[in-house]
Design a protein around this motif. Structure first.
Motif, PDB file in Angstrom:
ATOM      1  N   UNK A  20      -9.622  -0.525   8.698  1.00 22.70           N
ATOM      2  CA  UNK A  20      -9.349  -0.758   7.130  1.00 22.70           C
ATOM      3  C   UNK A  20      -9.229  -2.207   6.956  1.00 22.70           C
ATOM      4  N   UNK A  21     -10.114  -2.814   6.005  1.00 27.67           N
ATOM      5  CA  UNK A  21      -9.999  -4.076   5.768  1.00 27.67           C
ATOM      6  C   UNK A  21      -8.986  -4.400   4.485  1.00 27.67           C
ATOM      7  N   UNK A  22      -7.751  -4.658   4.660  1.00 26.08           N
ATOM      8  CA  UNK A  22      -6.624  -4.952   3.596  1.00 26.08           C
ATOM      9  C   UNK A  22      -6.841  -5.838   2.452  1.00 26.08           C
ATOM     10  N   UNK A  23      -6.232  -5.818   1.526  1.00 23.86           N
ATOM     11  CA  UNK A  23      -6.517  -6.847   0.364  1.00 23.86           C
ATOM     12  C   UNK A  23      -6.044  -8.292   0.966  1.00 23.86           C
ATOM     13  N   UNK A  24      -4.934  -8.466   1.906  1.00 24.16           N
ATOM     14  CA  UNK A  24      -4.672  -9.630   2.175  1.00 24.16           C
ATOM     15  C   UNK A  24      -5.821 -10.275   3.520  1.00 24.16           C
ATOM     16  N   UNK A  25      -6.757  -9.517   3.736  1.00 23.35           N
ATOM     17  CA  UNK A  25      -7.535  -9.852   4.871  1.00 23.35           C
ATOM     18  C   UNK A  25      -7.339  -9.300   6.489  1.00 23.35           C
ATOM     19  N   UNK A  26      -5.970  -8.732   6.441  1.00 24.87           N
ATOM     20  CA  UNK A  26      -5.619  -8.121   7.810  1.00 24.87           C
ATOM     21  C   UNK A  26      -6.435  -6.847   7.980  1.00 24.87           C
ATOM     22  N   UNK A  27      -6.965  -6.649   9.379  1.00 27.87           N
ATOM     23  CA  UNK A  27      -7.634  -5.372   9.566  1.00 27.87           C
ATOM     24  C   UNK A  27      -6.803  -4.581  10.439  1.00 27.87           C
TER      25      UNK A  27
END
Length: 117
Positions: A62-69
């Protein structure tokens, strides 16, 4: 007469644009050889599923909106799956992808599939 028809059509079109639309589910999936990654809206759940008897495991990212995976692994062999839930703002832009694993390490991934939480 044409002016009245055009005005009526324009008003109808504008009214259609401002009417509220019902909420829709934002569930979607991504695949690669032997793996399916699924996002389930409502519960904000990411699921990795191993779909092939090929000796490889499965992972969903999952690529979160803040860029974290975030990564979920399904390492139990063909037919196994594993899920995790995440706290993400409703209707935020996210991406998921399916990956193959070997010995618990990711060895390849399909492309990112874009959607909304």
């Amino acid at each position: 007469m044409r002016s009245k028809i055009f005005t009526c059509a324009a008003v109808t079109f504008a009214a259609t644009l401002v009417m509220a639309s019902p909420a829709s589910a934002n569930s979607f999936s991504a695949t690669t050889t032997g793996v399916t990654a699924s996002w389930t809206d409502g519960s904000n759940t990411l699921t990795a599923s191993d779909t092939a008897t090929d000796g490889y495991g499965a992972a969903a990212q999952l690529l979160r909106p803040n860029g974290a995976v975030e990564t979920v692994y399904a390492l139990g062999g063909a037919g196994s799956s594993n899920s995790a839930s995440y706290s993400i703002t409703e209707d935020a832009g996210i991406s998921i992808r399916a990956c193959r694993t070997n010995g618990g390490s990711i060895v390849s991934c399909g492309g990112w599939v874009n959607g909304f939480s």
